[in-house]
Design a protein around this motif. Structure first.
Motif, short mmCIF file in Angstrom:
data_model
loop_
_atom_site.label_atom_id
_atom_site.label_comp_id
_atom_site.label_asym_id
_atom_site.label_seq_id
_atom_site.Cartn_x
_atom_site.Cartn_y
_atom_site.Cartn_z
N LYS A 129 2.91 10.62 -7.47
CA LYS A 129 1.61 9.99 -7.73
C LYS A 129 0.60 11.08 -8.03
O LYS A 129 0.37 11.99 -7.23
CB LYS A 129 1.15 9.16 -6.53
N CYS A 130 -0.02 10.98 -9.21
CA CYS A 130 -0.97 11.99 -9.67
C CYS A 130 -2.26 11.94 -8.85
O CYS A 130 -2.87 10.88 -8.70
CB CYS A 130 -1.27 11.77 -11.15
N PHE A 162 -1.33 13.31 -17.50
CA PHE A 162 -1.36 12.18 -16.57
C PHE A 162 -2.71 12.12 -15.88
O PHE A 162 -3.33 13.14 -15.60
CB PHE A 162 -0.23 12.29 -15.54
N ALA A 163 -3.14 10.90 -15.60
CA ALA A 163 -4.44 10.67 -14.96
C ALA A 163 -4.26 10.39 -13.47
O ALA A 163 -3.18 9.95 -13.04
CB ALA A 163 -5.15 9.48 -15.62
N LEU A 212 4.89 8.11 -11.33
CA LEU A 212 6.09 8.35 -12.11
C LEU A 212 7.31 8.11 -11.22
O LEU A 212 7.43 8.70 -10.15
CB LEU A 212 6.13 9.79 -12.60
N LEU A 213 8.21 7.24 -11.65
CA LEU A 213 9.46 7.03 -10.93
C LEU A 213 10.32 8.27 -11.15
O LEU A 213 10.58 8.66 -12.29
CB LEU A 213 10.17 5.78 -11.45
N MET A 214 10.74 8.89 -10.06
CA MET A 214 11.46 10.15 -10.15
C MET A 214 12.93 9.96 -9.81
O MET A 214 13.29 9.12 -9.00
CB MET A 214 10.87 11.16 -9.15
N GLY A 215 13.76 10.79 -10.42
CA GLY A 215 15.16 10.88 -10.01
C GLY A 215 15.26 11.83 -8.84
O GLY A 215 14.29 12.50 -8.47
N SER A 217 -1.12 18.85 -7.36
CA SER A 217 -1.72 17.73 -8.10
C SER A 217 -0.96 16.42 -7.89
O SER A 217 -1.35 15.39 -8.44
CB SER A 217 -1.75 18.06 -9.59
N TRP A 218 0.11 16.45 -7.11
CA TRP A 218 0.99 15.28 -6.97
C TRP A 218 1.33 15.02 -5.52
O TRP A 218 1.47 15.94 -4.72
CB TRP A 218 2.28 15.52 -7.76
N ARG A 219 1.50 13.75 -5.17
CA ARG A 219 1.97 13.32 -3.85
C ARG A 219 3.30 12.61 -4.01
O ARG A 219 3.55 11.97 -5.02
CB ARG A 219 0.99 12.33 -3.20
#
Length: 108
Positions: free
Chosen positions: A34-35, A42-43, A48-51, A97-99
Motif C-alpha cells: 500500500k503506497c 503510484f499515488a 498492489l497485489l504482490m506475489g 513509501s510502502w506498507r
C-alpha cells in the motif's frame, strides 16, 4: 470471514508477526503493498497485489507464513521490484513509501 492486517512499513531483512483473529487459521492469504508516499507513478492509497517469490536475486521479495493464530511476513534483504504505473519500466521501490497489508480469508 476476513481480516486485513497492517504489517507496517516495509523494511529490509525483517520479520513481522501479528495475530489474525481467525479461528483455526485462514484458508488463504493475499499480500498487498500500500503506497504511503508517491513512488514509481503510484499515488498514496494505491494497493498492489504482490506475489511472494523473489527474483533471480533471491534476497528480494517477501514470504508469508500463517498458522492457527498468526500471520508472519519475512522480507528479503534487498528492495522490492515493481513496474512503474505509467511506463511499465522496472524500478526498485522506496521501502519507506510502502506498507505491507495482509488480507486473510477463512472459508467455512
Amino acid at each position: 470471514q476476513s481480516a486485513d492486517i497492517d504489517m507496517g512499513l516495509m523494511s529490509a531483512a525483517s520479520v513481522v508477526t501479528a495475530a489474525h483473529g481467525l479461528a483455526g487459521g485462514p484458508s488463504f492469504v493475499q499480500i498487498y503493498a500500500k503506497c504511503q508516499v508517491a513512488d514509481g507513478g503510484f499515488a498514496v492509497g494505491d494497493m498492489l497485489l504482490m506475489g511472494t517469490s523473489g527474483t533471480t536475486n533471491n534476497n528480494r521479495g517477501a514470504t508469508v507464513m500463517v498458522n492457527a493464530t498468526q500471520v508472519t511476513v519475512i522480507r528479503g534483504s534487498a528492495g522490492i521490484d515493481l513496474n512503474n504505473k505509467s511506463t511499465g519500466t522496472y524500478f526498485v521501490a522506496t521501502l519507506s513509501s510502502w506498507r505491507w497489508i495482509v488480507r486473510c480469508f477463512k472459508i467455512a
